[in-house]
Design an enzyme around this catalytic site. Structure first.
Site, PDB file in Angstrom:
ATOM      1  N   ASN A   7     -27.349 -29.801  40.003  1.00 15.92           N
ATOM      2  CA  ASN A   7     -27.906 -30.961  40.702  1.00 15.92           C
ATOM      3  C   ASN A   7     -28.010 -30.565  42.177  1.00 15.92           C
ATOM      4  OD1 ASN A   7     -28.095 -33.335  42.319  1.00 15.92           O
ATOM      5  ND2 ASN A   7     -27.399 -34.583  40.598  1.00 15.92           N
ATOM      6  N   GLU A  34     -32.223 -33.983  40.517  1.00 18.87           N
ATOM      7  CA  GLU A  34     -32.315 -34.665  41.817  1.00 18.87           C
ATOM      8  C   GLU A  34     -33.123 -33.848  42.818  1.00 18.87           C
ATOM      9  OE1 GLU A  34     -29.590 -37.734  43.801  1.00 18.87           O
ATOM     10  OE2 GLU A  34     -28.192 -36.454  42.707  1.00 18.87           O
ATOM     11  N   TYR A 106     -31.243 -35.605  33.883  1.00 17.89           N
ATOM     12  CA  TYR A 106     -30.599 -36.344  34.965  1.00 17.89           C
ATOM     13  C   TYR A 106     -30.363 -37.764  34.454  1.00 17.89           C
ATOM     14  CZ  TYR A 106     -29.567 -38.430  39.480  1.00 17.89           C
ATOM     15  OH  TYR A 106     -28.965 -39.119  40.525  1.00 17.89           O
ATOM     16  N   ASP A 147     -27.156 -33.033  34.477  1.00 21.45           N
ATOM     17  CA  ASP A 147     -26.180 -33.933  35.080  1.00 21.45           C
ATOM     18  C   ASP A 147     -26.162 -35.194  34.228  1.00 21.45           C
ATOM     19  OD1 ASP A 147     -24.701 -35.728  36.547  1.00 21.45           O
ATOM     20  OD2 ASP A 147     -25.930 -35.605  38.362  1.00 21.45           O
ATOM     21  N   ASN A 149     -23.897 -37.580  34.402  1.00 19.19           N
ATOM     22  CA  ASN A 149     -23.239 -38.686  35.094  1.00 19.19           C
ATOM     23  C   ASN A 149     -22.138 -39.314  34.250  1.00 19.19           C
ATOM     24  OD1 ASN A 149     -23.984 -39.248  37.858  1.00 19.19           O
ATOM     25  ND2 ASN A 149     -26.076 -39.539  37.137  1.00 19.19           N
ATOM     26  N   ASP A 247     -23.669 -32.050  46.781  1.00 19.41           N
ATOM     27  CA  ASP A 247     -22.339 -32.525  46.387  1.00 19.41           C
ATOM     28  C   ASP A 247     -21.973 -32.075  44.972  1.00 19.41           C
ATOM     29  OD1 ASP A 247     -24.302 -34.178  45.349  1.00 19.41           O
ATOM     30  OD2 ASP A 247     -23.458 -36.039  46.132  1.00 19.41           O
ATOM     31  N   HIS A 248     -22.853 -31.308  44.324  1.00 22.97           N
ATOM     32  CA  HIS A 248     -22.578 -30.693  43.028  1.00 22.97           C
ATOM     33  C   HIS A 248     -22.514 -29.176  43.192  1.00 22.97           C
ATOM     34  CE1 HIS A 248     -23.604 -34.165  40.236  1.00 22.97           C
ATOM     35  NE2 HIS A 248     -24.047 -34.607  41.401  1.00 22.97           N
TER      36      HIS A 248
END
Length: 256
Positions: A7, A34, A106, A147, A149, A247-248
């Site tokens: 991501n 993303e 995603y 990802d 989530n 942030d990944h």
């Protein structure tokens, strides 16, 4: 064959980070999420110069998914998840690369929950499960990368109660992930590291990266046809500590 999911959290802003990681890690296939870029804003020239072919589906401001292949051109097989003609969010793409079907997923975040965003997350999961079942039935070599989530179990999140109300760890989210896996998919990272705390995401807030306060949200699920080929799996977590990082961090597998 090394396959990774990453991501990137804005491909144009993080392009130097992405290219530096690809030069060092040399993945054969990369599933990106993303992108936060429209189709026309995708940096196809820079990706090609780095030695990668690409297919992508962009979306302005947020979402966006892509699949890159080193010294190869991915063959696009699908650019959206079936099951809802009214869903126009760029969250799914799949392509054939060197005899393997690879996805970039995603999955919706689902916050705040309860509410329509969480309902959308669970519905999206159900659609993914229906589509994934067709791969299992046909015994195809598939990597469901992306990802999701979801931090599937307690070991996939640092010890804390601060996320208890978050959609990422709700029982229904975890049950949806588990239900997908039980179709016959192998969670590759967990298969090779069954008891290790491994994270792929560290929020920018509250000093979470320096504290290693992370969650494992990015997964590579292997169809039965590929499980015997699984040789290695891991996360390049140092990428998260670089200047301007997503942030990944990239999660990856190596197939024999």
């Amino acid at each position: 064959m090394k396959i990774a999911t990453f991501n990137i959290n804005n491909i144009n802003r993080r392009l130097p980070n992405l290219l530096a990681w690809m030069r060092a890690a040399k993945p054969d296939v990369v599933a990106l999420q993303e992108l936060k870029a429209s189709d026309g804003e995708f940096p196809a020239g820079a990706i090609e110069k780095a030695g990668y072919g690409a297919v992508w589906r962009g979306q302005k401001t947020w979402n966006g998914v892509a699949i890159l292949a080193r010294n190869a051109e991915p063959v696009l097989t699908r650019d959206r998840l079936p099951g809802d003609r009214d869903d126009h969010e760029a969250r799914y793409i799949e392509a054939a690369v060197r005899g393997i079907i690879v996805t970039s997923i995603y999955l919706p975040n689902g916050n705040p929950q309860p509410g329509p965003k969480f309902d959308y997350k669970l519905d999206w999961f159900a659609r993914l499960k229906r589509h994934a079942k067709t791969f299992i039935k046909q015994d195809l070599p598939v990597v469901l990368a992306g990802d999701y989530n979801v931090a599937p179990t307690a070991i996939d999140i640092y010890p804390t109660r601060s996320w208890d109300k978050d959609a990422l760890i709700q029982p229904k989210s975890r049950a949806a992930f588990a239900s997908l896996v039980t179709q016959g998919w192998c969670d590759a990272v967990r298969e090779l590291h069954p008891d290790k705390r491994i994270y792929t995401f560290w929020d920018y807030k509250r000093n979470r990266w320096p504290r290693d306060a992370g969650l494992r949200l990015d997964h590579l699920l292997l169809s039965p046809a590929l499980v015997s080929r699984l040789a290695k799996a891991g996360v390049d977590n140092k990428v998260r500590g670089e200047d301007g990082a997503s942030d990944h961090a990239p999660a990856w597998i190596v197939l024999r």
